[in-house]
Design an enzyme around this catalytic site. Structure first.
Site, PDB file in Angstrom:
ATOM      1  N   GLY A 254      70.297  -5.688  19.131  1.00  0.00           N
ATOM      2  CA  GLY A 254      70.284  -6.314  20.453  1.00  0.00           C
ATOM      3  C   GLY A 254      69.316  -5.573  21.353  1.00  0.00           C
ATOM      4  O   GLY A 254      68.919  -4.443  21.046  1.00  0.00           O
TER       5      GLY A 254
ATOM      6  N   CYS B 172      70.781  -1.435  13.770  1.00  0.00           N
ATOM      7  CA  CYS B 172      69.996  -1.095  14.958  1.00  0.00           C
ATOM      8  C   CYS B 172      70.914  -0.824  16.164  1.00  0.00           C
ATOM      9  O   CYS B 172      71.629   0.160  16.166  1.00  0.00           O
ATOM     10  CB  CYS B 172      68.969  -2.197  15.234  1.00  0.00           C
ATOM     11  SG  CYS B 172      67.650  -1.644  16.301  1.00  0.00           S
ATOM     12  N   TYR B 173      70.957  -1.717  17.153  1.00  0.00           N
ATOM     13  CA  TYR B 173      71.876  -1.500  18.278  1.00  0.00           C
ATOM     14  C   TYR B 173      73.306  -1.299  17.761  1.00  0.00           C
ATOM     15  O   TYR B 173      74.052  -0.456  18.273  1.00  0.00           O
ATOM     16  CB  TYR B 173      71.824  -2.697  19.238  1.00  0.00           C
ATOM     17  CG  TYR B 173      72.772  -2.583  20.425  1.00  0.00           C
ATOM     18  CD1 TYR B 173      72.398  -1.906  21.576  1.00  0.00           C
ATOM     19  CD2 TYR B 173      74.053  -3.150  20.376  1.00  0.00           C
ATOM     20  CE1 TYR B 173      73.272  -1.786  22.656  1.00  0.00           C
ATOM     21  CE2 TYR B 173      74.929  -3.038  21.448  1.00  0.00           C
ATOM     22  CZ  TYR B 173      74.537  -2.356  22.583  1.00  0.00           C
ATOM     23  OH  TYR B 173      75.394  -2.237  23.648  1.00  0.00           O
TER      24      TYR B 173
ATOM     25  N   HIS C 235      65.944  -3.000  10.023  1.00  0.00           N
ATOM     26  CA  HIS C 235      66.416  -4.391   9.914  1.00  0.00           C
ATOM     27  C   HIS C 235      66.331  -4.878   8.472  1.00  0.00           C
ATOM     28  O   HIS C 235      65.242  -5.179   7.987  1.00  0.00           O
ATOM     29  CB  HIS C 235      65.574  -5.290  10.822  1.00  0.00           C
ATOM     30  CG  HIS C 235      65.877  -5.088  12.261  1.00  0.00           C
ATOM     31  ND1 HIS C 235      66.918  -5.719  12.899  1.00  0.00           N
ATOM     32  CD2 HIS C 235      65.305  -4.285  13.190  1.00  0.00           C
ATOM     33  CE1 HIS C 235      66.973  -5.328  14.153  1.00  0.00           C
ATOM     34  NE2 HIS C 235      66.002  -4.459  14.368  1.00  0.00           N
TER      35      HIS C 235
ATOM     36  N   GLU D 234      67.329  -7.688   7.371  1.00  0.00           N
ATOM     37  CA  GLU D 234      67.282  -9.153   7.302  1.00  0.00           C
ATOM     38  C   GLU D 234      65.880  -9.740   7.363  1.00  0.00           C
ATOM     39  O   GLU D 234      65.684 -10.908   7.065  1.00  0.00           O
ATOM     40  CB  GLU D 234      68.154  -9.745   8.429  1.00  0.00           C
ATOM     41  CG  GLU D 234      67.665  -9.510   9.857  1.00  0.00           C
ATOM     42  CD  GLU D 234      68.060  -8.139  10.446  1.00  0.00           C
ATOM     43  OE1 GLU D 234      68.445  -7.248   9.667  1.00  0.00           O
ATOM     44  OE2 GLU D 234      67.962  -7.974  11.674  1.00  0.00           O
TER      45      GLU D 234
ATOM     46  N   SER E 168      70.235 -42.213  12.150  1.00  0.00           N
ATOM     47  CA  SER E 168      68.835 -42.307  12.563  1.00  0.00           C
ATOM     48  C   SER E 168      67.938 -42.539  11.353  1.00  0.00           C
ATOM     49  O   SER E 168      66.772 -42.869  11.488  1.00  0.00           O
ATOM     50  CB  SER E 168      68.424 -40.996  13.237  1.00  0.00           C
ATOM     51  OG  SER E 168      68.395 -39.963  12.265  1.00  0.00           O
ATOM     52  N   GLY E 169      68.505 -42.332  10.152  1.00  0.00           N
ATOM     53  CA  GLY E 169      67.675 -42.440   8.958  1.00  0.00           C
ATOM     54  C   GLY E 169      67.069 -41.097   8.589  1.00  0.00           C
ATOM     55  O   GLY E 169      66.419 -40.954   7.562  1.00  0.00           O
TER      56      GLY E 169
ATOM     57  N   VAL F 263      67.394 -36.723   7.964  1.00  0.00           N
ATOM     58  CA  VAL F 263      68.150 -35.938   6.988  1.00  0.00           C
ATOM     59  C   VAL F 263      69.595 -35.671   7.445  1.00  0.00           C
ATOM     60  O   VAL F 263      70.541 -35.948   6.707  1.00  0.00           O
ATOM     61  CB  VAL F 263      67.434 -34.581   6.726  1.00  0.00           C
ATOM     62  CG1 VAL F 263      68.237 -33.738   5.754  1.00  0.00           C
ATOM     63  CG2 VAL F 263      66.023 -34.816   6.202  1.00  0.00           C
ATOM     64  N   ASP F 264      69.762 -35.161   8.667  1.00  0.00           N
ATOM     65  CA  ASP F 264      71.090 -34.697   9.088  1.00  0.00           C
ATOM     66  C   ASP F 264      72.117 -35.826   9.137  1.00  0.00           C
ATOM     67  O   ASP F 264      73.209 -35.709   8.575  1.00  0.00           O
ATOM     68  CB  ASP F 264      71.023 -34.012  10.459  1.00  0.00           C
ATOM     69  CG  ASP F 264      70.003 -32.892  10.476  1.00  0.00           C
ATOM     70  OD1 ASP F 264      69.649 -32.416   9.379  1.00  0.00           O
ATOM     71  OD2 ASP F 264      69.539 -32.517  11.564  1.00  0.00           O
ATOM     72  N   SER F 265      71.758 -36.917   9.823  1.00  0.00           N
ATOM     73  CA  SER F 265      72.763 -37.978   9.950  1.00  0.00           C
ATOM     74  C   SER F 265      73.027 -38.633   8.596  1.00  0.00           C
ATOM     75  O   SER F 265      74.153 -39.047   8.307  1.00  0.00           O
ATOM     76  CB  SER F 265      72.371 -39.002  11.014  1.00  0.00           C
ATOM     77  OG  SER F 265      71.203 -39.689  10.661  1.00  0.00           O
TER      78      SER F 265
ATOM     79  N   LYS G 223      69.741 -25.821   8.286  1.00  0.00           N
ATOM     80  CA  LYS G 223      68.995 -26.991   7.804  1.00  0.00           C
ATOM     81  C   LYS G 223      68.742 -26.965   6.281  1.00  0.00           C
ATOM     82  O   LYS G 223      68.908 -27.981   5.611  1.00  0.00           O
ATOM     83  CB  LYS G 223      67.650 -27.043   8.547  1.00  0.00           C
ATOM     84  CG  LYS G 223      66.842 -28.277   8.271  1.00  0.00           C
ATOM     85  CD  LYS G 223      67.214 -29.351   9.251  1.00  0.00           C
ATOM     86  CE  LYS G 223      66.427 -30.622   8.989  1.00  0.00           C
ATOM     87  NZ  LYS G 223      66.746 -31.622  10.016  1.00  0.00           N
TER      88      LYS G 223
END
Ligand code: XMP
Length: 518
Positions: A60, A87-88, A174, A176, A228-229, A231-233, A373
């Site tokens: 942070g 870190c923090y 870090h 990550e 919506s057509g 990916v998500d929906s 995603k």
């Protein structure tokens, strides 16, 4: 002695405001370690409810010795599970347990060589020297008695510390980020060796548990969903339909602002192939009528958002006894991340369907709300959705309305559609469509320029081709498309699309530009 696996359900990450917090979560999930993020100030009840097998304290921007700097609830250290401070987070471990943290003489930023000097399970199966990424202004200066040093760098004598009796570990670097190439192994060691978390987070497992969860939540109820057509929906709807079949009512609204082929693809893929209970509503006249003469981008977004709700509401009302609304909300929208700078200013009012639930008094069904995603795409694959659909570029809710700069007219939309189709065809033919994050065409109706075609003078519109590389849309760089491909796109557009005599390629990155032009 056999070591019992943890009874915990996940690794919990407490967010102290680092720009990398989401990356910690993504790295862990890539290792099939299920994890969730909570803000650093999550109360004891939330920490208990999370049933963690271990807790990670993120980095942070604050300094632990500053008054009022963020602190977690003390339950973090009473839960009896291992803690990893990054870190923090590591500086917190030092400060809260009687050690001393002070501003470094030199702010350390960038690559460093980490030398491992003690035998710690955090560094099991790793070489004695690791390339790591440092980014900190404070350093531990003195440890308390319980902690020992596990690793150091040239400028950080306490680059990794641990207290095996309380199972607390701290690392100043870090793990990550990609600049710590073996960082995933450090996170894996924490989760699997130290926390003994042996559950595997897989898409097949997720599919099964989500179908059961949706059945339990919805029962015999009816669910309505705006498709919506994209990916998500599509993934959300396919998953829900697997759980409740025809009790899911999908509505696809043709706003008149779609690209060439969008509606037809929705009818074919969603209706025929995925066999969703689909209704296509043609509301293009209503949308284009309300948008007539409106040129301000935010006004356009508001009108489109409201009209969408009106149309969707009217459709939902026709479904007798509907009580649930499905949404394809993803994890990044859910995470209550901590911003030390306060709420950010609104650059563009995205998420134009966010107003649906309150108005309609429907209970939300959001089966993707814990997913990133890339995980949604993998779940989609597991559900049998085609790669072609899962690989679609993002397309904004307001559609082509924000790609016709200024007032939208049917003629400009049709010119834009023709140019956009050519760009997509050529990108696909050259094998570039799947390499870039998003690509599209923008039309600039107020810019007309002189050209020559055959023997005649032309005085016509300019279109701009935009293609960007990005991870998440938050930042982006323009794609280095080959000149020959740009040439092909440009010459086809100028010769095949009436009303366009000039094509430009947008070479701005985000920031300072944005991806869309409006
Ligand atoms: P910007 O232009 O803000 O775009 O850099 C970032 C990503 O968001 C999409 N975008 C939108 N999506 N409603 C949406 O649903 C909107 O109003 C909207 N504006 C931008 C954009 O296409 C890009 O993927």
């Amino acid at each position: 002695m056999t070591v019992a696996a943890s009874a915990g359900e996940k690794i919990l990450i407490l967010d102290f405001g680092s720009q990398y917090t989401q990356l910690i979560a993504r790295r862990l999930r890539e290792l099939e370690v299920y994890c969730e993020i909570l803000p650093y100030h999550a109360p004891k009840a939330a920490l208990i409810a999370a049933k963690p097998a271990g807790i990670i304290l993120s980095g942070g921007p604050a300094s632990v010795h500053e008054k009022g700097s963020p602190r977690p609830d003390k339950y973090v250290f009473e839960a009896g599970v291992p803690v990893l401070g990054i870190c923090y987070g590591m500086q917190l471990l030092v400060e809260l347990h009687g050690g001393k943290v002070a501003p470094s003489k030199k702010r350390e930023y960038g690559r460093a060589d980490l030398e491992i000097v003690a035998d710690s399970p955090l560094f099991a199966d790793l070489p004695k020297h690791l390339q790591v990424w440092m980014s900190h202004g404070d350093s531990a200066e003195r440890l308390n008695n319980g902690f020992r040093v596990d690793a150091r760098t040239g400028s950080a004598p306490y680059a990794a510390i641990s207290d095996e009796t309380t199972r607390q570990y701290g690392i100043q670097f870090h793990p990550e980020v990609v600049h710590t190439p073996l960082g995933a192994k450090v996170l894996e060691n924490f989760a699997r060796r130290i926390c003994r978390f042996d559950k595997r987070f897989t898409m097949a497992g997720l599919l099964e548990s989500q179908v059961a969860a949706i059945k339990a939540q919805v029962g015999d109820g009816k669910v309505v969903c705006a498709l919506s057509g994209g990916v998500d929906s599509t993934v959300a709807a396919t998953l829900i339909s697997k759980a409740i079949g025809k009790n899911l009512y999908c509505v696809f609204v043709d706003t008149g602002l779609l690209r060439h082929g969008d509606r037809e693809r929705a009818e074919k893929v969603l209706g025929q192939e995925l066999k969703l209970n689909l209704k296509v509503v043609d509301a293009s006249k209503l949308f284009l009528g309300r948008l007539k003469g409106v040129s301000d981008p935010e006004k356009k977004r508001k009108i489109i958002g409201k009209t969408f709700i009106d149309v969707f509401n009217a459709e939902a009302k026709k479904i007798k006894g509907v009580s649930f609304l499905a949404q394809g909300t993803l994890y990044p929208d859910v995470i209550e991340s901590v911003s030390v700078h306060g709420p950010s200013v609104v650059i563009k009012s995205h998420h134009n369907v966010g107003g649906l639930p309150k108005k309609m008094k429907l209970t939300l069904v959001e089966p993707l709300r814990m997913l990133f995603k890339d995980e949604v795409r993998r779940l989609g694959k597991e559900l049998g959705i085609s790669q072609e659909l899962l690989g679609l570029h993002p397309f904004p809710g307001p559609g082509l309305a924000i790609r016709v700069l200024g007032a939208v007219t049917p003629a400009l939309l049709s010119t834009l559609r023709a140019a956009d189709l050519i760009m997509r065809e050529e990108l696909k033919a050259a094998g570039w469509y799947d390499k870039v994050w998003q690509s599209f065409v923008v039309i600039l109706p107020s810019v007309r320029s002189v050209g020559v075609m055959g023997d005649g003078r032309t005085y016509e519109n300019t279109v701009v081709v935009r293609s960007v590389d990005s991870r998440d849309g938050m930042t982006a760089d323009w794609s280095r498309l080959p000149y020959d491909l740009l040439h092909k796109i440009s010459s086809r557009i100028v010769s095949e699309v009436k009303g366009v005599n000039r094509v430009a390629y947008d070479i701005s990155s985000k920031p300072p530009a944005t991806i869309e032009w409006e």
